[in-house]
Design an enzyme around this catalytic site. Structure first.
Site, short mmCIF file in Angstrom:
data_model
loop_
_atom_site.label_atom_id
_atom_site.label_comp_id
_atom_site.label_asym_id
_atom_site.label_seq_id
_atom_site.Cartn_x
_atom_site.Cartn_y
_atom_site.Cartn_z
N LYS A 1 0.89 -1.17 0.00
CA LYS A 1 0.00 0.00 0.00
C LYS A 1 0.92 1.21 0.00
CE LYS A 1 -1.72 3.08 1.87
NZ LYS A 1 -1.50 4.49 1.42
N GLY B 1 -4.42 3.49 -2.25
CA GLY B 1 -5.55 3.93 -1.42
C GLY B 1 -5.11 4.81 -0.28
N GLY C 1 -4.43 6.00 3.58
CA GLY C 1 -3.86 5.34 4.75
C GLY C 1 -4.90 4.82 5.73
N PRO C 2 -5.80 5.69 6.19
CA PRO C 2 -6.76 5.23 7.20
C PRO C 2 -7.78 4.22 6.67
CG PRO C 2 -6.57 7.63 7.20
CD PRO C 2 -5.87 7.14 5.98
N GLY D 1 -4.66 1.35 4.07
CA GLY D 1 -3.50 1.07 4.91
C GLY D 1 -3.91 0.37 6.19
N GLU E 1 9.88 1.94 10.49
CA GLU E 1 10.94 2.89 10.20
C GLU E 1 10.29 4.26 10.30
OE1 GLU E 1 12.98 5.44 9.05
OE2 GLU E 1 13.02 4.74 6.96
N CYS F 1 14.14 11.16 6.26
CA CYS F 1 14.01 10.87 7.69
C CYS F 1 15.36 10.87 8.39
CB CYS F 1 13.28 9.56 7.91
SG CYS F 1 13.91 8.23 6.90
N GLU G 1 10.49 16.58 14.21
CA GLU G 1 10.89 16.37 12.82
C GLU G 1 10.14 17.39 11.94
OE1 GLU G 1 9.73 12.63 10.84
OE2 GLU G 1 11.83 12.51 10.25
P1 NAD Z 1 2.04 8.98 7.25
O1 NAD Z 1 2.68 8.20 8.36
O2 NAD Z 1 0.65 9.45 7.45
O3 NAD Z 1 2.03 8.09 5.90
C1 NAD Z 1 2.92 7.03 5.63
C2 NAD Z 1 2.14 5.85 5.04
O4 NAD Z 1 1.22 5.35 6.01
C3 NAD Z 1 1.29 6.20 3.81
O5 NAD Z 1 1.27 5.12 2.91
C4 NAD Z 1 -0.09 6.39 4.41
O6 NAD Z 1 -1.13 6.17 3.49
C5 NAD Z 1 -0.08 5.30 5.48
N1 NAD Z 1 -1.06 5.50 6.56
C6 NAD Z 1 -1.54 6.68 7.05
N2 NAD Z 1 -2.43 6.44 8.04
C7 NAD Z 1 -2.50 5.09 8.20
C8 NAD Z 1 -3.22 4.23 9.07
N3 NAD Z 1 -4.05 4.70 9.99
N4 NAD Z 1 -3.03 2.88 8.97
C9 NAD Z 1 -2.17 2.39 8.05
N5 NAD Z 1 -1.48 3.14 7.19
C10 NAD Z 1 -1.63 4.48 7.26
O7 NAD Z 1 3.00 10.18 6.90
P2 NAD Z 1 2.63 11.57 6.15
O8 NAD Z 1 1.36 12.15 6.65
O9 NAD Z 1 2.75 11.32 4.71
O10 NAD Z 1 3.82 12.49 6.67
C11 NAD Z 1 3.72 13.13 7.92
C12 NAD Z 1 5.06 13.22 8.62
O11 NAD Z 1 5.59 11.89 8.77
C13 NAD Z 1 6.15 13.96 7.88
O12 NAD Z 1 6.10 15.33 8.09
C14 NAD Z 1 7.38 13.35 8.47
O13 NAD Z 1 7.71 13.97 9.68
C15 NAD Z 1 6.99 11.93 8.72
N6 NAD Z 1 7.45 11.02 7.62
C16 NAD Z 1 8.50 10.21 7.88
C17 NAD Z 1 8.96 9.38 6.87
C18 NAD Z 1 10.11 8.47 7.08
O14 NAD Z 1 10.80 8.15 6.12
N7 NAD Z 1 10.35 7.98 8.27
C19 NAD Z 1 8.36 9.39 5.62
C20 NAD Z 1 7.26 10.21 5.40
C21 NAD Z 1 6.83 11.02 6.41
#
Ligand code: NAD
Length: 462
Positions: free
Chosen positions: A170, A201, A203-204, A207, A245, A279, A369
């Protein structure tokens, strides 16, 4: 931009269960470039069933044959590198040369490393009167972010396939086109149907359905700490394996004996690459008080050189969030010496390369971050003070140490609570384990440590 209007499940593109779509936006001009289907729990269920059905066959496939398929996948990534770079540039906004070098280039190295590891790894070893087999964990639910859209997919899928696991991916909402290209590449590489499946799709919705699915044995997630915490809790309740991660707030520690100009120049470049959306970026630059003013001037100069050479942030939400952090830095008393919160262009999610001086360790911009092109220079008095500051966040993903000789830098690095440290500008190594101490995550990616995440052991006694 080319987009599939279905999901890649069981070796073919199939219509999505629902009708909702996700608009893909080019962050440079804010125009919609494509629509992809917004998967539902039904799509996820179909994908997990396909992955489960394919598991016994793939797990029983000889490692040499799995290696051959991963090598073929690497070759397709090489053959299609221009298309990959153009796609990442279109949906992430990264300048094309960076997309070519990093976004398209690094996945080739990582896929290549797993083609070799699959062929050479000891999946069986003798321990006294036992034979220990390393067997695949099972069906993997991979959830990836947008910042290194192809790298993060390959860093999960390649070791999973090498281990004999099957996968449902996903990808992030912002970068689904790169994920669709990857699915095409897997198909072209001759990976059997059902071994890799893609559901685009939200995340919420998709995912969460994937993370909660009973048919998934291991959830491998990269993204925000907030979502990672939820996924960890869900996996814990189901007694399911999980790899997380998460974020970072890494320190670039410049010891007094270091080549200051080099350390500052490389440090600023490290943060500005990918517009600060990395990150492991060294967003806190720690400089001894005796050389602090010189470092501030060098950092401001280095940031100014980036001017408008860096790409935008990925979306409007990140744009607002990063600019909010810059405003907060000013409000908390940090001194802006380059950039600022004001948007440098009328269109696109751009933020100017920004440098803060007089940052103290407890400020919000030194703790949270930011995920944008923002460097904070923090002053330290002596080595113990530097160590306290370097280790003084909830994160521990990466870092850098600069000193007159490597031994001095290594001695400091060994005291840091973090998973990866670059010594005097050490180069990226695709075989070195990558992952975090503390709240930066659980588990490791890349190399043999990354492969081990997808394996479980079985011991037979004789
Ligand atoms: P996020 O954690 O919301 O999204 C990452 C992934 O998780 C996406 O594929 C998303 O669709 C999925 N996701 C979101 N909610 C979910 C849920 N409830 N259950 C399962 N999967 C879910 O990150 P974001 O909103 O894109 O970014 C927000 C912040 O996260 C950034 O500002 C940054 O600080 C951090 N970030 C870190 C990394 C990293 O490499 N560690 C990468 C992206 C973002």
């Amino acid at each position: 931009m080319k987009a599939h209007d279905g999901m890649y499940i069981d070796g073919a593109w199939r219509p999505a269960a629902g009708r909702d779509t996700i608009a893909v936006v080019n962050p440079v001009d804010e125009q919609v470039i494509a629509q992809v289907p917004a998967g539902t729990a039904e799509d996820v269920d179909a994908a997990v069933r396909a992955a489960r059905a394919a598991l016994p066959g793939w797990a029983a496939t000889a490692p040499a044959e799995r290696a051959a398929r991963i090598a073929a996948l690497r070759d397709v990534l090489v053959a299609r590198k221009d298309e990959i770079a153009a796609t990442v540039t279109a949906e992430l906004g990264a300048p094309l040369p960076f997309s070519q070098l990093v976004h398209a280039g690094v996945p080739v190295l990582v896929a290549g490393s797993y083609a070799e590891l699959a062929a050479s790894y000891a999946f069986e070893e003798k321990v006294g009167n036992s034979t220990v087999y390393a067997e695949p964990v099972g069906v993997v639910g991979a959830i990836t972010p947008w910042n290194y859209p192809l790298h993060q997919i390959v860093a999960k899928v390649a070791p999973a396939l090498a281990a004999g696991c099957t996968v449902v991916l996903k990808p992030a909402e912002d970068t689904p086109l790169t994920a669709q290209l990857f699915a095409e590449a897997v198909d072209e590489a001759g990976v059997p149907a059902g071994v890799f499946n893609l559901v685009t799709g939200l995340g919420p919705v998709a995912g969460q359905a994937l993370a909660e699915h009973d048919g998934v044995d291991l959830v491998s997630f990269t993204g925000s700490t907030a979502v990672g915490r939820r996924i960890g809790a869900t996996a814990g309740a189901a007694v399911k394996r999980v790899a997380l991660e998460l974020g970072g707030k890494s320190a670039n520690v410049i010891l007094p004996s270091a080549d200051l100009a080099k350390a500052v120049g490389v440090g600023v470049a490290n943060v500005m690459g990918n517009s600060g959306q990395t990150c492991s970026a060294w967003t806190r630059m720690l400089v001894h008080t005796s050389r602090y003013d010189e470092a501030v001037a060098l950092a401001a100069e280095a940031a100014a050189k980036y001017g408008d050479r860096i790409g935008p942030l990925v979306n409007a939400k990140q744009h607002a969030r990063v600019r909010g952090y810059i405003e907060k830095g000013v409000a908390e008393g940090a001194r802006l010496v380059a950039g600022g919160a004001e948007a440098p262009r009328e269109q696109g999610y751009f933020v100017s390369p920004t440098v803060f001086a007089d940052v103290t360790p407890e400020m919000t911009i030194a703790q949270e971050e930011i995920f944008g092109p923002v460097v904070s220079l923090i002053r330290y008095e002596d080595e113990d003070d530097a160590l306290r500051i370097a280790n003084g966040t909830v994160y521990g993903l990466a870092g850098a140490v600069w000193a007159g000789d490597d031994a001095e830098a290594v001695a400091f690095a060994r005291r840091m609570d973090t998973g990866q440290v670059d010594i005097n500008g050490g180069r990226f190594n695709p075989l070195a384990p990558f992952g975090g101490y503390k709240q930066s995550g659980v588990g490791r990616e890349l190399g043999s440590h990354g492969l081990a995440e997808y394996l479980q052991t079985k011991s037979l006694q004789f």
